[in-house]
Scaffold this motif. Structure first.
Motif, PDB file in Angstrom:
ATOM      1  N   GLU A  87       0.831  -1.206   0.000  1.00  0.00           N
ATOM      2  CA  GLU A  87       0.000   0.000   0.000  1.00  0.00           C
ATOM      3  C   GLU A  87       0.866   1.256   0.000  1.00  0.00           C
ATOM      4  N   ALA A  88       1.973   1.189   0.729  1.00  0.00           N
ATOM      5  CA  ALA A  88       2.881   2.335   0.768  1.00  0.00           C
ATOM      6  C   ALA A  88       3.398   2.665  -0.625  1.00  0.00           C
ATOM      7  N   ALA A  89       3.795   1.627  -1.365  1.00  0.00           N
ATOM      8  CA  ALA A  89       4.330   1.841  -2.711  1.00  0.00           C
ATOM      9  C   ALA A  89       3.285   2.461  -3.631  1.00  0.00           C
ATOM     10  N   LYS A  90       2.018   2.094  -3.432  1.00  0.00           N
ATOM     11  CA  LYS A  90       0.946   2.601  -4.281  1.00  0.00           C
ATOM     12  C   LYS A  90       0.561   4.040  -3.944  1.00  0.00           C
ATOM     13  N   GLN A  91       0.667   4.409  -2.662  1.00  0.00           N
ATOM     14  CA  GLN A  91       0.120   5.684  -2.204  1.00  0.00           C
ATOM     15  C   GLN A  91       1.133   6.819  -2.067  1.00  0.00           C
ATOM     16  N   SER A  92       2.409   6.501  -1.999  1.00  0.00           N
ATOM     17  CA  SER A  92       3.391   7.478  -1.531  1.00  0.00           C
ATOM     18  C   SER A  92       3.987   8.341  -2.630  1.00  0.00           C
ATOM     19  N   ASP A  93       4.332   9.565  -2.247  1.00  0.00           N
ATOM     20  CA  ASP A  93       5.135  10.439  -3.079  1.00  0.00           C
ATOM     21  C   ASP A  93       6.623  10.249  -2.776  1.00  0.00           C
ATOM     22  N   VAL A  94       6.915  10.010  -1.506  1.00  0.00           N
ATOM     23  CA  VAL A  94       8.278   9.715  -1.071  1.00  0.00           C
ATOM     24  C   VAL A  94       8.228   8.541  -0.099  1.00  0.00           C
ATOM     25  N   ILE A  95       9.123   7.572  -0.296  1.00  0.00           N
ATOM     26  CA  ILE A  95       9.278   6.455   0.639  1.00  0.00           C
ATOM     27  C   ILE A  95      10.687   6.528   1.208  1.00  0.00           C
ATOM     28  N   VAL A  96      10.777   6.480   2.538  1.00  0.00           N
ATOM     29  CA  VAL A  96      12.073   6.526   3.210  1.00  0.00           C
ATOM     30  C   VAL A  96      12.298   5.197   3.925  1.00  0.00           C
ATOM     31  N   LEU A  97      13.343   4.491   3.536  1.00  0.00           N
ATOM     32  CA  LEU A  97      13.654   3.196   4.136  1.00  0.00           C
ATOM     33  C   LEU A  97      14.584   3.413   5.326  1.00  0.00           C
ATOM     34  N   CYS A  98      14.056   3.158   6.513  1.00  0.00           N
ATOM     35  CA  CYS A  98      14.825   3.322   7.751  1.00  0.00           C
ATOM     36  C   CYS A  98      15.015   1.981   8.446  1.00  0.00           C
ATOM     37  N   VAL A  99      15.097   0.924   7.667  1.00  0.00           N
ATOM     38  CA  VAL A  99      15.282  -0.422   8.214  1.00  0.00           C
ATOM     39  C   VAL A  99      16.769  -0.755   8.245  1.00  0.00           C
ATOM     40  N   PRO A 100      17.178  -1.783   9.023  1.00  0.00           N
ATOM     41  CA  PRO A 100      18.572  -2.227   8.972  1.00  0.00           C
ATOM     42  C   PRO A 100      18.985  -2.549   7.542  1.00  0.00           C
ATOM     43  N   VAL A 101      20.243  -2.281   7.204  1.00  0.00           N
ATOM     44  CA  VAL A 101      20.659  -2.360   5.806  1.00  0.00           C
ATOM     45  C   VAL A 101      20.475  -3.752   5.197  1.00  0.00           C
ATOM     46  N   ALA A 102      20.549  -4.800   6.007  1.00  0.00           N
ATOM     47  CA  ALA A 102      20.365  -6.150   5.465  1.00  0.00           C
ATOM     48  C   ALA A 102      18.929  -6.408   5.031  1.00  0.00           C
ATOM     49  N   GLN A 103      18.003  -5.552   5.480  1.00  0.00           N
ATOM     50  CA  GLN A 103      16.597  -5.712   5.104  1.00  0.00           C
ATOM     51  C   GLN A 103      16.206  -4.883   3.876  1.00  0.00           C
ATOM     52  N   MET A 104      17.135  -4.090   3.347  1.00  0.00           N
ATOM     53  CA  MET A 104      16.806  -3.205   2.226  1.00  0.00           C
ATOM     54  C   MET A 104      16.400  -3.997   0.980  1.00  0.00           C
ATOM     55  N   ARG A 105      17.147  -5.050   0.668  1.00  0.00           N
ATOM     56  CA  ARG A 105      16.839  -5.815  -0.540  1.00  0.00           C
ATOM     57  C   ARG A 105      15.409  -6.347  -0.501  1.00  0.00           C
ATOM     58  N   ALA A 106      15.013  -6.920   0.627  1.00  0.00           N
ATOM     59  CA  ALA A 106      13.654  -7.457   0.748  1.00  0.00           C
ATOM     60  C   ALA A 106      12.617  -6.361   0.573  1.00  0.00           C
ATOM     61  N   GLU A 123       9.071  -2.893  -5.682  1.00  0.00           N
ATOM     62  CA  GLU A 123       9.332  -2.748  -7.121  1.00  0.00           C
ATOM     63  C   GLU A 123       8.109  -2.917  -8.025  1.00  0.00           C
ATOM     64  N   PRO A 124       7.273  -3.964  -7.841  1.00  0.00           N
ATOM     65  CA  PRO A 124       6.150  -4.126  -8.782  1.00  0.00           C
ATOM     66  C   PRO A 124       5.109  -3.015  -8.695  1.00  0.00           C
ATOM     67  N   TYR A 125       5.082  -2.310  -7.560  1.00  0.00           N
ATOM     68  CA  TYR A 125       4.031  -1.316  -7.328  1.00  0.00           C
ATOM     69  C   TYR A 125       4.561   0.116  -7.350  1.00  0.00           C
ATOM     70  N   LEU A 126       5.841   0.279  -7.638  1.00  0.00           N
ATOM     71  CA  LEU A 126       6.463   1.605  -7.553  1.00  0.00           C
ATOM     72  C   LEU A 126       6.016   2.484  -8.714  1.00  0.00           C
ATOM     73  N   GLU A 127       5.296   3.562  -8.387  1.00  0.00           N
ATOM     74  CA  GLU A 127       4.803   4.498  -9.397  1.00  0.00           C
ATOM     75  C   GLU A 127       5.948   5.389  -9.882  1.00  0.00           C
ATOM     76  N   PRO A 128       5.912   5.809 -11.139  1.00  0.00           N
ATOM     77  CA  PRO A 128       6.974   6.688 -11.667  1.00  0.00           C
ATOM     78  C   PRO A 128       7.124   7.985 -10.887  1.00  0.00           C
ATOM     79  N   ARG A 129       6.050   8.443 -10.238  1.00  0.00           N
ATOM     80  CA  ARG A 129       6.099   9.709  -9.503  1.00  0.00           C
ATOM     81  C   ARG A 129       6.744   9.560  -8.127  1.00  0.00           C
TER      82      ARG A 129
END
Length: 293
Positions: A65-84, A90-96
């Motif tokens: 839902e975040a990927a569908k709704q957001s203008d900006v997404i900030v990943l504040c998770v531990p770096v090993a969790q970034m890939r997941a 990725e499939p839901y990331l809007e061009p905007r």
């Protein structure tokens, strides 16, 4: 390309991981009045509830839902969790939608982003806010955490100048002083001035705790020991990931440090007071100079 005006409003921002950094960012964005709403994604119900209660986020959503709704997404998770996280987004990331992060290592995060996001990697402007503390979790969050602190941007070749400017403005809006360097420079520098100090702090605590007379030693600690080991109270999960994610640069700095320690050990064993004082003077002068920077 993002369509948000960086000088006005960042629309709907989602913070993935609402610990100290994430919850503080939510509070800071709201204090600055540069968002319409802040959404939160996380694993810990307790952290999410605390962030809601504090007003750091307005609602809890999942990453899709975040990927569908957001203008900006900030990943504040531990770096090993970034890939997941990239894989879900990725499939839901809007061009905007723009992505940025708060990871303490950059090379591993960028590699994961390029492998997972493909052409969409142009929507990620990697960042590292140099802010935090020994405490972790939303309960430690502060709206002024980023004020006057550096945030390092490591723009990608794939980023447009407009998108880099947008994310620069985003971090500046919460009070950060933004600097731009390459990811290779970043990981080499912070292995020395951030990652190594945390390792040494953990190591000193482990050395004392594992000694036979640990209880007696700990009952006599003073300010110096507490100051040196303060950062050993930081998130073990986060620092595990940082050490492994930046292991080449970290090992280089550890090896350099061990050379210095072994040299100091020899000076002490040889009863070389003049050599010790010379080394201490050089280190002391350099530390005093830091306070005037």
């Amino acid at each position: 390309m993002a369509i948000i005006n960086p000088s006005s409003n960042y629309g709907t921002v989602t913070i993935v991981g609402v610990g100290l950094i994430g919850a503080s960012l939510g509070l800071a964005l709201k204090k600055a009045g540069v968002v319409n709403r802040v959404l939160g994604v996380g694993r810990s119900v307790e952290n999410l509830d605390q962030a809601l209660k504090m007003g750091a986020i307005d609602a809890v959503v999942d990453l899709v839902e975040a990927a569908k709704q957001s203008d900006v997404i900030v990943l504040c998770v531990p770096v090993a969790q970034m890939r997941a996280a990239f894989e879900v987004i990725e499939p839901y990331l809007e061009p905007r939608t723009m992505l940025t992060d708060a990871g303490s290592t950059k090379g591993d995060v960028i590699l994961a982003a390029k492998e997972v996001l493909g052409k969409k990697v142009c929507q990620l402007v990697p960042a590292h806010p140099i802010a935090g503390g020994a405490q972790h979790g939303a309960s430690a969050a502060k709206a002024d955490l980023f004020e006057g602190k550096q945030t390092i941007l490591c723009p990608l070749q794939e980023n447009s100048p407009q998108d880099t400017d947008l994310i620069e403005g985003f971090w500046q809006s919460v009070g950060s002083v933004v600097k731009k360097i390459s990811c290779v420079q970043h990981d080499a520098i912070y292995a020395a001035v951030s990652h190594l100090p945390h390792i040494l702090s953990y190591a000193l605590m482990a050395s004392v705790v594992n000694s036979e007379d640990a209880e007696q030693k700990l009952s006599h600690v003073g300010a110096g020991f507490k100051d040196f080991t303060r950062i050993a109270a930081s998130s073990p999960e986060m620092w595990r990931d940082i050490c492994l994610g930046n292991r080449t640069a970290v090992l280089k700095e550890l090896d350099q440090y061990l050379l210095v320690v072994n040299h100091m050990r020899k000076l002490i064993a040889d009863n070389d007071g003049a050599g010790l004082e010379k080394l201490f003077n050089k280190a002391s002068k350099a530390r005093q100079d830091l306070d005037v920077l």
